[in-house]
Design a protein around this motif. Sequence first.
Motif, PDB file in Angstrom:
ATOM      1  N   TRP A  43      -9.764 109.020 -37.309  1.00  0.00           N
ATOM      2  CA  TRP A  43      -9.434 110.035 -38.299  1.00  0.00           C
ATOM      3  C   TRP A  43      -7.938 110.025 -38.593  1.00  0.00           C
ATOM      4  N   THR A  44      -7.615 110.239 -39.857  1.00  0.00           N
ATOM      5  CA  THR A  44      -6.243 110.435 -40.283  1.00  0.00           C
ATOM      6  C   THR A  44      -6.227 111.553 -41.306  1.00  0.00           C
ATOM      7  N   ARG A  45      -5.063 111.934 -41.749  1.00  0.00           N
ATOM      8  CA  ARG A  45      -4.956 113.024 -42.717  1.00  0.00           C
ATOM      9  C   ARG A  45      -4.209 112.527 -43.953  1.00  0.00           C
ATOM     10  N   GLY A  46      -4.791 112.802 -45.124  1.00  0.00           N
ATOM     11  CA  GLY A  46      -4.148 112.362 -46.349  1.00  0.00           C
ATOM     12  C   GLY A  46      -5.058 112.543 -47.539  1.00  0.00           C
ATOM     13  N   SER A  47      -4.739 111.845 -48.617  1.00  0.00           N
ATOM     14  CA  SER A  47      -5.541 111.898 -49.837  1.00  0.00           C
ATOM     15  C   SER A  47      -6.760 110.994 -49.678  1.00  0.00           C
ATOM     16  N   ARG A  48      -7.939 111.587 -49.765  1.00  0.00           N
ATOM     17  CA  ARG A  48      -9.155 110.786 -49.601  1.00  0.00           C
ATOM     18  C   ARG A  48      -9.266 109.728 -50.694  1.00  0.00           C
ATOM     19  N   ALA A  49      -8.872 110.078 -51.918  1.00  0.00           N
ATOM     20  CA  ALA A  49      -8.982 109.117 -53.018  1.00  0.00           C
ATOM     21  C   ALA A  49      -8.066 107.908 -52.765  1.00  0.00           C
ATOM     22  N   GLU A  72      -3.453  94.963 -40.954  1.00  0.00           N
ATOM     23  CA  GLU A  72      -3.617  96.175 -40.133  1.00  0.00           C
ATOM     24  C   GLU A  72      -2.817  97.318 -40.734  1.00  0.00           C
ATOM     25  N   ALA A  73      -3.503  98.437 -40.974  1.00  0.00           N
ATOM     26  CA  ALA A  73      -2.865  99.659 -41.457  1.00  0.00           C
ATOM     27  C   ALA A  73      -2.847 100.663 -40.311  1.00  0.00           C
ATOM     28  N   ALA A  74      -1.662 100.948 -39.785  1.00  0.00           N
ATOM     29  CA  ALA A  74      -1.503 101.920 -38.699  1.00  0.00           C
ATOM     30  C   ALA A  74      -1.154 103.263 -39.325  1.00  0.00           C
ATOM     31  N   MET A  75      -2.073 104.240 -39.193  1.00  0.00           N
ATOM     32  CA  MET A  75      -1.911 105.541 -39.823  1.00  0.00           C
ATOM     33  C   MET A  75      -1.754 106.627 -38.763  1.00  0.00           C
ATOM     34  N   PRO A  76      -1.081 107.724 -39.093  1.00  0.00           N
ATOM     35  CA  PRO A  76      -0.985 108.836 -38.147  1.00  0.00           C
ATOM     36  C   PRO A  76      -2.361 109.433 -37.879  1.00  0.00           C
ATOM     37  N   THR A 129      -0.366 105.474 -30.452  1.00  0.00           N
ATOM     38  CA  THR A 129       0.536 105.290 -31.587  1.00  0.00           C
ATOM     39  C   THR A 129      -0.085 105.711 -32.918  1.00  0.00           C
ATOM     40  N   GLY A 130      -1.390 105.954 -32.959  1.00  0.00           N
ATOM     41  CA  GLY A 130      -2.032 106.382 -34.194  1.00  0.00           C
ATOM     42  C   GLY A 130      -3.408 105.778 -34.358  1.00  0.00           C
ATOM     43  N   THR A 131      -3.902 105.843 -35.592  1.00  0.00           N
ATOM     44  CA  THR A 131      -5.212 105.310 -35.950  1.00  0.00           C
ATOM     45  C   THR A 131      -5.019 104.022 -36.743  1.00  0.00           C
ATOM     46  N   HIS A 132      -5.719 102.976 -36.340  1.00  0.00           N
ATOM     47  CA  HIS A 132      -5.515 101.654 -36.935  1.00  0.00           C
ATOM     48  C   HIS A 132      -6.790 101.196 -37.654  1.00  0.00           C
ATOM     49  N   PHE A 133      -6.604 100.683 -38.867  1.00  0.00           N
ATOM     50  CA  PHE A 133      -7.699 100.073 -39.620  1.00  0.00           C
ATOM     51  C   PHE A 133      -7.350  98.598 -39.804  1.00  0.00           C
ATOM     52  N   VAL A 134      -8.218  97.715 -39.305  1.00  0.00           N
ATOM     53  CA  VAL A 134      -7.922  96.282 -39.244  1.00  0.00           C
ATOM     54  C   VAL A 134      -8.992  95.508 -40.004  1.00  0.00           C
TER      55      VAL A 134
END
Length: 389
Positions: free
Chosen positions: A265-271, A373-377, A303-308
């Motif tokens: 899970w991360t927080r931001g704009s779903r779109a 890899e996108a490392a997101m808060p 360190t956060g949530t990662h999408f790879v």
Amino acid sequence: MGKPWSWTVGRRFTILYAAGFLGSAIVLLALTYLMSGGRVSSVAPEQPSIGPSDLAAEQQIQDLESRLADVHAQQSHRLLVGSLIALLVMASVSLLLGRILAGHVLRPLRLITAATRRISAENLDQRLAVTGPVDEVKELADTVDGLLERLEASFVAQRRFVGNASHELRTPLATMRASLDVAAAKPEPAAQTVALVGRLRTELDRVDHLLDGFLVLARAQHGTLADRTPVSLGELAREALTGRSGDITAKKLTVDDDSVGRDAWTRGSRALLSRMVENMVDNAIVHNERSGWIRVATERDGTGTHFVVETGGRVLDQAQVDRLTQPFERLGADRTGPEGSCGLGLSIVAAIVAAHGGRLTLLARPEGGLRVEAAMPTAVGFRRGEVKR
């Protein structure tokens, strides 16, 4: 401590003030020591004849002068020791006073720096508004305020242009599509007309896709994320894979999504986050070899949530891979899929990741292929697959 020219302004001011205080103390102590350094001496007048009583008196005078000289030497020694002790104390006091004065002088600059850091693209309407006498500090603050005013005007104009372009450019595109549909709907159209309509529709689709990419890129780079909500990257990944299942099948790609979890899970704009995931998946599909493979995974650590997203293929040059986040950058014509590519996919991903306070990493795999890899808060309040709403 490094070279003197690499010191901070605060450290240089501290040394400067301390040197001034210490120099003044040294001069003062030196003058005191010199002024108190006179020796007592006397010269007896010449006598034509000296009697026994006069010799005894002279001897007493010499004894007194010797004692006075010893006392004077002891006083000079004590004065010298006291001066050295006072000098050491003054050196410490000078450093302390220098530090205090340097902090007092630099305090307005620290306040200006802190206020400027709090101002971002989302609150460019704020100003420093420093009050006080017209001095160097106020001139600096007023200059920064003027710069912020010009930046705000530029951002407002750019956002207004993006908003107007989204309407003005789509209108002629819709008109051209309608004209093509009318031409293709005529009874028994010529074969050349049908072929021309097909080619024009393809180009219009490409222009529409390019325009949409520009608008998303502009929003991610300069827009405000007022719609921040908890978003599951794992859910977005499965939606993107499901939506592109036809393309995956047509290219005979093998997809490994066993590591896509529901706790990413991360927080931001779903779109915008949905567009980020879709672009990463699309990039893996379009720029992949036939009968290749794709690995999609979500990870979560301290360190956060990662999408790879990983793909196989030929060995790539890391220097060229690093440029893929720039608009219209490609790894050569052989990386362009059959449906074409506008070269904005990963640049949009980079802008969306940056807008959410994340970090995008592109790595050329040593065995061939690409790892994105996108490392997101991580969303605050995550507990057992749930997020605080």
